[in-house]
Write a protein that holds these residues in place. Structure first.
Motif, mmCIF file in Angstrom:
data_model
loop_
_atom_site.group_PDB
_atom_site.id
_atom_site.type_symbol
_atom_site.label_atom_id
_atom_site.label_comp_id
_atom_site.label_asym_id
_atom_site.label_seq_id
_atom_site.Cartn_x
_atom_site.Cartn_y
_atom_site.Cartn_z
ATOM 1 N N ASN A 23 38.089 93.118 88.924
ATOM 2 C CA ASN A 23 37.016 93.516 88.017
ATOM 3 C C ASN A 23 36.168 94.528 88.758
ATOM 4 O O ASN A 23 35.516 94.209 89.742
ATOM 5 N N THR A 24 36.116 95.730 88.311
ATOM 6 C CA THR A 24 35.389 96.792 88.993
ATOM 7 C C THR A 24 34.001 96.999 88.424
ATOM 8 O O THR A 24 33.250 97.840 88.911
ATOM 9 N N ASP A 25 33.610 96.212 87.500
ATOM 10 C CA ASP A 25 32.280 96.326 86.916
ATOM 11 C C ASP A 25 31.295 95.680 87.870
ATOM 12 O O ASP A 25 31.326 94.476 88.104
ATOM 13 N N LEU A 27 28.031 95.250 87.692
ATOM 14 C CA LEU A 27 27.044 94.353 87.114
ATOM 15 C C LEU A 27 27.673 93.016 86.725
ATOM 16 O O LEU A 27 27.009 91.987 86.751
ATOM 17 N N ALA A 28 28.921 93.014 86.364
ATOM 18 C CA ALA A 28 29.573 91.773 85.967
ATOM 19 C C ALA A 28 29.890 90.903 87.186
ATOM 20 O O ALA A 28 29.841 89.682 87.111
ATOM 21 N N THR A 29 30.217 91.514 88.284
ATOM 22 C CA THR A 29 30.571 90.739 89.476
ATOM 23 C C THR A 29 29.358 90.364 90.300
ATOM 24 O O THR A 29 29.446 89.509 91.166
ATOM 25 N N ASN A 30 28.230 91.001 90.120
ATOM 26 C CA ASN A 30 26.959 90.681 90.747
ATOM 27 C C ASN A 30 27.003 90.791 92.273
ATOM 28 O O ASN A 30 26.569 89.884 92.979
#
Length: 184
Positions: A23-25, A27-30
């Motif tokens: 997951n390269t997002d 904000l999603a991985t925090n």
């Protein structure tokens, strides 16, 4: 309660994982929150962790020192015990040798005293035999003498007159007195 059951029901709505992917997002991985938490943990936990490690290190070092001291004392006590054991073994050997020589000496003394007792008993036996022989010889002599005297008296009584008879009796009495003195 309804929220709990809803959460289980909603599990069935999740899609199945078909493949693995990153997951390269951001904000999603925090990652920002994670890096802040890790930074705070490292900053504040570093001192606590180093103190814990230092305390543990000191305990380990003191345990090692104590172990070394105990080992040195144990080795020293072992050497003392070995020295005492050698000394006791030497003394035991001395006692064993002295004991054997003492036993042999006592054995010799016992044999000698037994031999002396046997010699003494043999002497007593010989003296008793000689005494009995002498007594028997004296008894036989007296009987023979009495029988001879009786036969002589009978012969004299039958052959002699009263005057000759009185002289013979007087002579015999004198001879008996002399013989009695000799035998006593």
């Amino acid at each position: 309660m309804k929220n709990v059951t809803d959460s289980f029901v909603s599990l069935g709505d999740w899609p199945y994982a078909g493949s693995f992917a990153f997951n390269t997002d951001i904000l999603a991985t925090n990652p920002i929150n994670l890096s802040v938490v890790l930074g705070v943990l490292i900053f504040f936990g570093k001192g606590v962790l180093s103190d814990l490690l230092d305390n543990r290190k000191q305990k380990i070092l003191s345990s090692i020192r104590n172990s070394e001291e105990l080992r040195a004392k144990a080795i020293e006590q072992l050497e003392k015990a070995r020295a005492r054991l050698r000394k006791v073994e030497i003394e035991a050997d001395k006692f064993r040798v002295n004991g054997y020589s003492e036993i042999e000496r006592e054995k010799g003394n016992l044999i000698n005293s037994t031999y002396e007792n046997l010699q003494r008993l043999e002497n007593y036996k010989n003296e008793a035999i000689q005494f009995e022989q002498q007594r028997t010889i004296n008894q036989v002599r007296q009987r023979v003498f009495q029988q001879a005297l009786q036969e002589a008296l009978e012969t004299l009584n039958s052959c002699l007159n009263s005057e000759l008879h009185l002289r013979t009796i007087s002579a015999n009495i004198v001879m008996l007195g002399v013989m009695k003195e000799i035998t006593d």
